[in-house]
Design a protein around this motif. Structure first.
Motif, short mmCIF file in Angstrom:
data_model
loop_
_atom_site.label_atom_id
_atom_site.label_comp_id
_atom_site.label_asym_id
_atom_site.label_seq_id
_atom_site.Cartn_x
_atom_site.Cartn_y
_atom_site.Cartn_z
N TYR A 68 6.46 15.54 -7.27
CA TYR A 68 6.92 13.38 -6.72
C TYR A 68 8.16 13.30 -7.97
O TYR A 68 8.15 14.17 -9.23
CB TYR A 68 6.09 12.91 -6.70
N GLY A 127 10.74 13.74 5.24
CA GLY A 127 10.39 12.73 3.80
C GLY A 127 8.61 13.15 3.85
O GLY A 127 8.08 12.46 5.10
N VAL A 128 8.10 14.25 3.30
CA VAL A 128 6.79 14.51 4.01
C VAL A 128 6.45 13.38 1.91
O VAL A 128 7.14 13.50 0.88
CB VAL A 128 6.44 15.68 3.49
N THR A 129 5.43 12.27 2.17
CA THR A 129 5.06 11.74 1.39
C THR A 129 3.51 11.80 1.38
O THR A 129 2.69 12.52 2.31
CB THR A 129 5.65 10.06 1.36
N LYS A 158 2.03 9.08 1.63
CA LYS A 158 1.01 7.93 2.44
C LYS A 158 1.21 9.61 3.74
O LYS A 158 0.31 8.19 4.35
CB LYS A 158 2.79 6.89 3.14
N ASP A 211 12.97 17.77 3.70
CA ASP A 211 12.37 17.08 2.72
C ASP A 211 13.78 17.26 1.55
O ASP A 211 13.70 18.25 1.91
CB ASP A 211 10.89 16.70 1.73
N THR A 212 14.43 15.94 0.91
CA THR A 212 15.13 16.62 -0.23
C THR A 212 14.62 17.26 -0.94
O THR A 212 15.37 17.93 -2.65
CB THR A 212 16.36 15.29 -0.72
N THR A 213 13.45 17.28 -1.72
CA THR A 213 12.62 17.13 -2.81
C THR A 213 11.94 19.23 -3.00
O THR A 213 11.55 19.75 -2.21
CB THR A 213 10.90 16.48 -2.81
N LYS A 257 8.68 20.53 -2.58
CA LYS A 257 8.06 20.55 -1.37
C LYS A 257 7.97 21.36 -0.03
O LYS A 257 8.00 22.12 0.42
CB LYS A 257 7.99 19.25 -1.47
N ALA A 271 8.79 8.79 5.61
CA ALA A 271 8.68 7.80 4.15
C ALA A 271 9.73 7.28 4.09
O ALA A 271 10.85 6.94 5.07
CB ALA A 271 9.93 8.84 3.58
N ASN A 276 8.88 3.86 4.13
CA ASN A 276 9.52 2.57 2.54
C ASN A 276 10.60 3.30 2.61
O ASN A 276 11.50 2.26 1.40
CB ASN A 276 8.61 3.09 1.46
N PHE A 277 11.68 3.97 3.00
CA PHE A 277 12.68 4.17 2.55
C PHE A 277 13.55 4.25 4.05
O PHE A 277 15.05 4.76 3.93
CB PHE A 277 13.90 5.69 1.83
N GLU A 304 17.98 3.39 3.88
CA GLU A 304 18.29 4.27 3.19
C GLU A 304 18.59 5.69 4.33
O GLU A 304 19.37 5.98 4.29
CB GLU A 304 17.86 4.78 2.08
N LYS A 339 21.93 7.04 6.39
CA LYS A 339 22.36 8.90 6.22
C LYS A 339 22.49 9.33 7.12
O LYS A 339 22.78 10.45 8.07
CB LYS A 339 21.11 9.63 5.20
P1 TMP Z 1 7.43 8.31 -1.61
O1 TMP Z 1 7.77 7.50 -0.39
O2 TMP Z 1 6.42 8.93 -2.36
O3 TMP Z 1 9.00 8.34 -2.54
O4 TMP Z 1 8.52 9.92 -1.22
C1 TMP Z 1 9.94 9.72 -0.17
C2 TMP Z 1 9.68 11.06 0.01
O5 TMP Z 1 10.85 11.90 0.77
C3 TMP Z 1 10.66 12.27 -0.89
O6 TMP Z 1 9.59 13.84 -0.96
C4 TMP Z 1 11.79 12.31 -0.82
C5 TMP Z 1 11.94 12.44 0.61
N1 TMP Z 1 12.81 11.98 1.06
C6 TMP Z 1 13.83 12.48 2.02
O7 TMP Z 1 13.90 13.91 1.87
N2 TMP Z 1 15.51 12.15 2.25
C7 TMP Z 1 15.17 10.56 1.80
O8 TMP Z 1 16.55 10.25 1.80
C8 TMP Z 1 14.80 10.29 1.31
C9 TMP Z 1 15.10 8.77 0.66
C10 TMP Z 1 13.62 10.31 0.68
#
Ligand code: TMP
Length: 395
Positions: free
Chosen positions: A63, A305-307, A309, A329-331, A334, A364, A366-367, A370, A374
């Motif tokens: 994370y 977005g793999v979270t 959650k 996912d941007t991380t 992961k 994701a 929760n974003f 955002e 995008k």
């Molecule tokens: P989180 O809910 O645990 O903070 O994790 C959010 C995940 O979503 C994290 O791996 C990054 C990914 N993500 C993207 O791939 N693109 C995005 O634009 C955002 C906001 C998050």
């Protein structure tokens, strides 16, 4: 945990952040039964069998808080508020991750504690005073020795990950000045129940806090909340401003307002949680129906977005490779791995959603704002999102 009455059963779950390598796919994955309960005395809501911190938070932790602009913006705004309102000379962050908060302060002023050595390395390299330790009495004594007492302690999305809350606050009391401020920020239980975000429960989120739950534990340690901010972050979080009981600072009306809201909603009563559990079962059925319907029309669904959650959602609802082709996912840590339990491939985000994709499941969520900003191109060409909160639907 003892004295907890379980109200929700989220089935067999893997470790939420344990993204699998190709090699791992051949091995049997460890799973555990995830249940959630309430302690009707303390009003704390917790998962049943918390795993040891060493299993969850180690030198492979993936994370990164800097992955979201929303989080970065929130930390910038908070740091301005901290300087203006409290003007602290020494600051400590518990759970400093990759430095999104501490970056806003001078290196002389701020210290970070981050148990995951791979993440802590990042801030150390940037020249910050950070320590790869768990937050406990031993660490608090070490900080006191090396740094002296601090004027402000901040901790976002961390305290809810630590089982022994008594030790957490005892340790804070050791390091915090008598007129110092503690700010903690975690997802709100009230918002979780209102929005049916049962995915706030996974092995790392040992607790999902309510104000009334936090107050019961703070009281034992002569700490009290004097102000609360309700934040949009992570689907609705509370930021609690806390002082030592002897400090004469005025208690803001926001504390009473929030307490009354929670009591009115029924956060003190078991029946409220049982109703929530029924809504969760319905949510699972509806989400599965949505996926199966889209699949029957031969449309392509990917995840975004793999979270941690989304690990809870996918495993609880049994949504796997048959229904989701891959996640983006941007991380970095992961990417080129597979989702825990459901083994869906995770690909690097290339800056856009591929043309052949019809539906995107928002891991994701929760974003959402955002991500919607995008992905205007995808939306413009008729692409749709699937979201599970407050009710599963197509957007
Ligand atoms: P989180 O809910 O645990 O903070 O994790 C959010 C995940 O979503 C994290 O791996 C990054 C990914 N993500 C993207 O791939 N693109 C995005 O634009 C955002 C906001 C998050």
């Amino acid at each position: 945990m003892k004295k907890y009455i379980n109200f929700l059963d989220l089935g067999l779950q893997p470790l939420a952040n344990n993204y699998l390598t190709k090699k791992d796919l051949k091995k049997k994955e460890k799973k555990y039964r995830l249940k959630v309960g309430i302690n009707l005395i303390t009003k704390l809501v917790a998962i049943n069998k918390p795993l040891s911190s060493k299993i969850m938070f180690n030198n492979k932790y993936p994370y990164r808080s800097s992955m979201s602009k929303t989080m970065i913006k929130s930390f910038v705004e908070l740091s301005k508020l901290i300087n203006k309102k409290f003007n602290p000379k020494k600051i400590l962050e518990i759970g400093s991750n990759d430095g999104s908060f501490i970056k806003n302060f001078s290196k002389k002023k701020v210290t970070g504690i981050e148990p995951c050595a791979n993440v802590e390395k990042i801030t150390k390299k940037m020249g910050f005073k950070t320590y790869a330790n768990y937050w406990n009495l031993k660490t608090a004594k070490k900080i006191l020795r090396k740094n002296g007492k601090v004027d402000l302690i901040y901790s976002a999305n961390t305290i809810s990950h630590i089982k022994n809350l008594d030790e957490v606050f005892e340790s804070i009391n050791i390091v915090l000045n008598n007129n110092g401020i503690l700010i903690i920020e975690d997802p709100s239980l009230l918002e979780c129940l209102k929005k049916n975000t049962y995915d706030q429960f996974y092995n790392e989120h040992i607790y999902v806090f309510s104000l009334i739950g936090i107050e019961s534990i703070l009281k034992k340690h002569n700490l009290e909340i004097f102000h609360i901010q309700n934040l949009k972050i992570h689907g609705g979080s509370n930021r609690y401003f806390i002082k030592k009981i002897f400090d004469k600072r005025k208690i803001n009306i926001s504390v009473e307002v929030n307490r009354n809201k929670e009591i009115k909603y029924g956060l003190e009563k078991l029946a409220t949680y049982k109703q929530f559990a029924k809504r969760v079962i319905t949510s699972k059925k509806v989400l599965r129906n949505i996926f199966n319907y889209i699949n029957s029309k031969n449309k392509k669904i990917i995840g975004y977005g793999v979270t941690a959650k989304s690990t809870t959602i996918l495993n609880y609802c049994k949504i796997g490779k048959r229904l989701i082709s891959y996640f983006i996912d941007t991380t970095k840590d992961k990417q080129n791995k597979y989702t825990p339990g459901t083994k869906i491939p995770i690909l690097k985000y290339l800056g856009f959603i591929e043309k052949d994709v019809d539906f995107v499941f928002l891991g994701a969520w929760n974003f959402q704002e955002e991500i919607f900003n995008k992905e205007k191109k995808f939306i413009k060409r008729g692409g749709k999102f699937i979201i599970h909160t407050p009710k599963p639907k197509i957007l």
